[in-house]
Design an enzyme around this catalytic site. Structure first.
Site, PDB file in Angstrom:
ATOM      1  N   GLU A 178      37.209 -14.779 120.731  1.00  0.00           N
ATOM      2  CA  GLU A 178      37.305 -13.429 120.177  1.00  0.00           C
ATOM      3  C   GLU A 178      38.253 -12.564 120.993  1.00  0.00           C
ATOM      4  O   GLU A 178      39.122 -11.876 120.435  1.00  0.00           O
ATOM      5  CB  GLU A 178      35.913 -12.789 120.156  1.00  0.00           C
ATOM      6  CG  GLU A 178      35.897 -11.352 119.671  1.00  0.00           C
ATOM      7  CD  GLU A 178      34.493 -10.791 119.518  1.00  0.00           C
ATOM      8  OE1 GLU A 178      34.371  -9.576 119.300  1.00  0.00           O
ATOM      9  OE2 GLU A 178      33.525 -11.575 119.608  1.00  0.00           O
ATOM     10  N   ARG A 179      38.121 -12.598 122.309  1.00  0.00           N
ATOM     11  CA  ARG A 179      38.940 -11.739 123.156  1.00  0.00           C
ATOM     12  C   ARG A 179      40.407 -12.156 123.121  1.00  0.00           C
ATOM     13  O   ARG A 179      41.303 -11.307 123.137  1.00  0.00           O
ATOM     14  CB  ARG A 179      38.377 -11.747 124.582  1.00  0.00           C
ATOM     15  CG  ARG A 179      37.045 -11.019 124.668  1.00  0.00           C
ATOM     16  CD  ARG A 179      36.252 -11.321 125.916  1.00  0.00           C
ATOM     17  NE  ARG A 179      34.953 -10.643 125.865  1.00  0.00           N
ATOM     18  CZ  ARG A 179      33.932 -10.878 126.687  1.00  0.00           C
ATOM     19  NH1 ARG A 179      34.059 -11.794 127.643  1.00  0.00           N
ATOM     20  NH2 ARG A 179      32.807 -10.212 126.563  1.00  0.00           N
TER      21      ARG A 179
END
Length: 382
Positions: free
Chosen positions: A243-244
């Site tokens: 996600e990051r």
């Protein structure tokens, strides 16, 4: 310099052309309605193989390398709007990685395949009213009853939440304190006891729907558990890495567009008989921001190459997201300021970008959590 192949360049053109045709023209309408038609858009993306670039072809993926993921999110960020890019990233890199890596064959066939084929919209539900970045404080609970989990609780700030066909839910499944009592569970949203409590009205990212969800005596098979019960925290932390990274890739594309559009505006806007871009302060400011953006872009590429080598990219993902969020806010404020009064008008892209930019410092872990993680990775703590 990262070695992008001809195939990567072809993918970049494919994604850019798709986004400019199927997303860009609908920005105003989707921002106004607070949602984009995820089922319709994802079905179109699936025909081009864009929903499962790195996933196993056995489940509808393309078996591509991670640089393809970089290209996808950079281009989605470049075209915008950011809310749509976020909703797509939830489908490709936030709700499905755990299922792909840890899920049973049955779960993959039932839930991953439709997600990659564009037949199902999915989401990930972690944050709660009293627990966000501190995952160990989660209260949503799944209690074993025979062959089922019975789930009660609520989740907040769930992107794609009003449209999702299934949720990757992180819930407490035992009384073990801390990290060990959490599990990831696939929850179909047509299950009795599931409810979209309300759609949340956000400051920015308005083209993506965000929901508060509740679970009341909701019953799903225990076989819907992703991986091993009790290891959900560690699986979710791995999923947070994806996600990051995706958020950082997207932010780079969005910031590049913002700087280019601002420079174009300053070239045609005149004051005191000359283009604004001739003002050295304005040109130098944009040049410095562009230089910092290029450093972040190259850092992202180094992260992607480390990811492909199978290395631990926790630090890469943390630093990249921290710097992306901070730089995005600075660029958004600068671009708005350099447009003057017109930049403050809601009809201008600068207003939307200014509202959207804080999400990169909040979603997927706040700046403060990124610093907390880094302080421990680097030994800057007691």
């Amino acid at each position: 310099m990262v070695a992008f192949s001809d195939e990567h360049h072809m993918l970049r053109k494919l994604v850019r052309d798709f986004a400019e045709k199927e997303i860009g023209p609908y920005t105003v309408a989707w921002e106004a309605t607070g949602s984009f038609p995820a089922h319709e858009l994802f079905a179109k993306m699936a025909t081009l193989g864009l929903l499962g670039l790195e996933y196993d072809p056995a489940y509808g993926g393309q078996g591509a390398d991670h640089l393809c993921t970089v290209v996808l999110h950079e281009e989605l960020g470049r075209v915008g709007p950011a809310g749509v890019a976020l909703g797509i990233a939830v489908q490709t890199d936030m709700a499905t990685p755990s299922l792909h890596h840890f899920g049973s064959e049955e779960l993959k066939q039932r839930y991953l395949v439709p997600a990659l084929n564009g037949e199902a919209v999915c989401s990930v539900a972690v944050t709660e009213p009293d627990a966000g970045s501190d995952v160990t404080s989660l209260r949503t609970r799944a209690v074993r009853d025979g062959d089922d989990w019975v789930i009660n609780g609520s989740k907040h700030y769930v992107t794609n939440g009003t449209q999702a066909d299934w949720i990757c839910l992180l819930a407490r499944t035992s009384d073990e304190p801390g990290y060990g009592g959490l599990s990831q569970i696939v929850v179909p949203t047509d299950t009795p006891g599931f409810q979209v409590q309300r759609r949340l009205d956000k400051l920015g990212m308005r083209s993506s729907d965000t929901a508060e969800l509740t679970f009341t005596d909701l019953r799903v098979p225990a076989s819907n558990t992703i991986g091993t019960p009790g290891l959900g925290f560690y699986q979710q932390m791995s999923q947070f890495q994806n996600e990051r990274l995706a958020l950082s890739y997207t932010a780079v594309g969005a910031m590049e567009t913002a700087l280019t559009r601002t420079a174009d505006y300053l070239k045609v806007r005149h004051a005191f008989g000359r283009p604004l871009i001739d003002n050295q302060h304005l040109g130098f400011t944009l040049a410095e921001l562009s230089a910092r953006l290029d450093m972040l872009r190259q850092y992202n590429y180094a992260a992607a190459e480390a990811y492909m080598r199978g290395e631990d990219v926790d630090r890469f993902a943390t630093v990249g997201k921290l710097q992306a969020g901070r730089l995005a806010r600075e660029i958004a404020a600068t671009c708005l300021q350099f447009h003057g009064a017109v930049g403050y008008m809601e009809e201008m892209w600068t207003a939307r970008f200014f509202r959207d930019s804080p999400v990169w410092s909040i979603g997927g872990g706040t700046d403060e959590i990124m610093l907390y993680v880094l302080s421990r990775l680097d030994g800057y703590h007691a």
